[in-house]
Design a protein around this motif. Structure first.
Motif, PDB file in Angstrom:
ATOM      1  N   ASN A   1       0.598  13.895 -16.057  1.00 44.34           N
ATOM      2  CA  ASN A   1       0.402  12.452 -15.936  1.00 44.34           C
ATOM      3  C   ASN A   1      -0.884  12.018 -16.638  1.00 44.34           C
ATOM      4  O   ASN A   1      -0.913  10.991 -17.314  1.00 44.34           O
ATOM      5  N   VAL A   2      -1.934  12.788 -16.485  1.00 44.88           N
ATOM      6  CA  VAL A   2      -3.207  12.462 -17.145  1.00 44.88           C
ATOM      7  C   VAL A   2      -3.045  12.528 -18.658  1.00 44.88           C
ATOM      8  O   VAL A   2      -3.521  11.651 -19.380  1.00 44.88           O
ATOM      9  N   VAL A   3      -2.351  13.547 -19.135  1.00 44.62           N
ATOM     10  CA  VAL A   3      -2.140  13.688 -20.580  1.00 44.62           C
ATOM     11  C   VAL A   3      -1.332  12.510 -21.109  1.00 44.62           C
ATOM     12  O   VAL A   3      -1.662  11.933 -22.156  1.00 44.62           O
ATOM     13  N   GLN A   4      -0.275  12.115 -20.385  1.00 44.70           N
ATOM     14  CA  GLN A   4       0.548  10.996 -20.845  1.00 44.70           C
ATOM     15  C   GLN A   4      -0.266   9.705 -20.868  1.00 44.70           C
ATOM     16  O   GLN A   4      -0.189   8.934 -21.830  1.00 44.70           O
ATOM     17  N   GLN A   5      -1.058   9.470 -19.828  1.00 48.02           N
ATOM     18  CA  GLN A   5      -1.871   8.253 -19.800  1.00 48.02           C
ATOM     19  C   GLN A   5      -2.891   8.260 -20.926  1.00 48.02           C
ATOM     20  O   GLN A   5      -3.146   7.231 -21.555  1.00 48.02           O
ATOM     21  N   ASN A   6      -3.463   9.414 -21.208  1.00 51.15           N
ATOM     22  CA  ASN A   6      -4.431   9.515 -22.301  1.00 51.15           C
ATOM     23  C   ASN A   6      -3.763   9.264 -23.650  1.00 51.15           C
ATOM     24  O   ASN A   6      -4.331   8.592 -24.515  1.00 51.15           O
ATOM     25  N   GLU A   7      -2.571   9.778 -23.812  1.00 54.28           N
ATOM     26  CA  GLU A   7      -1.830   9.558 -25.063  1.00 54.28           C
ATOM     27  C   GLU A   7      -1.470   8.080 -25.242  1.00 54.28           C
ATOM     28  O   GLU A   7      -1.579   7.543 -26.337  1.00 54.28           O
ATOM     29  N   ILE A   8      -1.046   7.439 -24.162  1.00 60.59           N
ATOM     30  CA  ILE A   8      -0.707   6.015 -24.239  1.00 60.59           C
ATOM     31  C   ILE A   8      -1.950   5.205 -24.581  1.00 60.59           C
ATOM     32  O   ILE A   8      -1.899   4.277 -25.394  1.00 60.59           O
TER      33      ILE A   8
END
Length: 146
Positions: free
Chosen positions: A4-11
């Motif tokens: 989830n952290v990786v996805q939010q960072n990518e977004i």
């Protein structure tokens, strides 16, 4: 947690890059292509390839992002508002700020939780080392007394 952290960072990274490019009058399709290349998550990169194709076929950015089902609702709403009010770069910057602060909060929380755990683990390790050294010394002392 990590996914989830990786996805939010990518977004956040994608939104910030796309917003900067749009604010500097780069055409949307070129900006999408460039912003897509900044993604390290291959799944999201593939999603954005599909978004770029749909925008090229005439869909709005909001409609293309919504069709993927991979972008959080908050980001979609802000993109929709940005497109409707001709404030897309500003809304993309806001999306980036929101998700970047969420990532920072989660990482701070994680660091706060992991610190006491690491202290206990290191303490147990050092205690075990001290006990093993003391056991060895007592064993040598017993040998010397015999």
């Amino acid at each position: 947690f990590v996914g989830n952290v990786v996805q939010q960072n990518e977004i956040a990274r994608f939104s910030r890059t796309l917003g900067i490019l749009c604010r500097n009058d780069v055409p949307l399709l070129d900006a999408l292509s460039t912003a897509r290349c900044t993604m390290s998550n291959l799944v999201l990169r593939d999603v954005l390839t599909a978004v770029e194709t749909e925008v090229r076929q005439g869909k709005t950015l909001d409609a293309a992002l919504t069709a993927t089902g991979s972008i959080p609702e908050l980001a979609l709403r802000l993109v929709r508002i940005g497109e409707q009010t001709s404030q897309l770069p500003r809304m993309l910057a806001r999306v980036a700020d929101i998700y970047q602060s969420a990532v920072e909060r989660r990482l701070d929380r994680f660091a706060t939780l992991i610190s006491p755990i690491l202290t206990i683990v290191i303490g147990v390790g050092i205690g075990g080392l001290v006990i093993s050294i003391m056991t060895a010394l007592v064993g040598l002392n017993d040998l010397a007394l015999r």
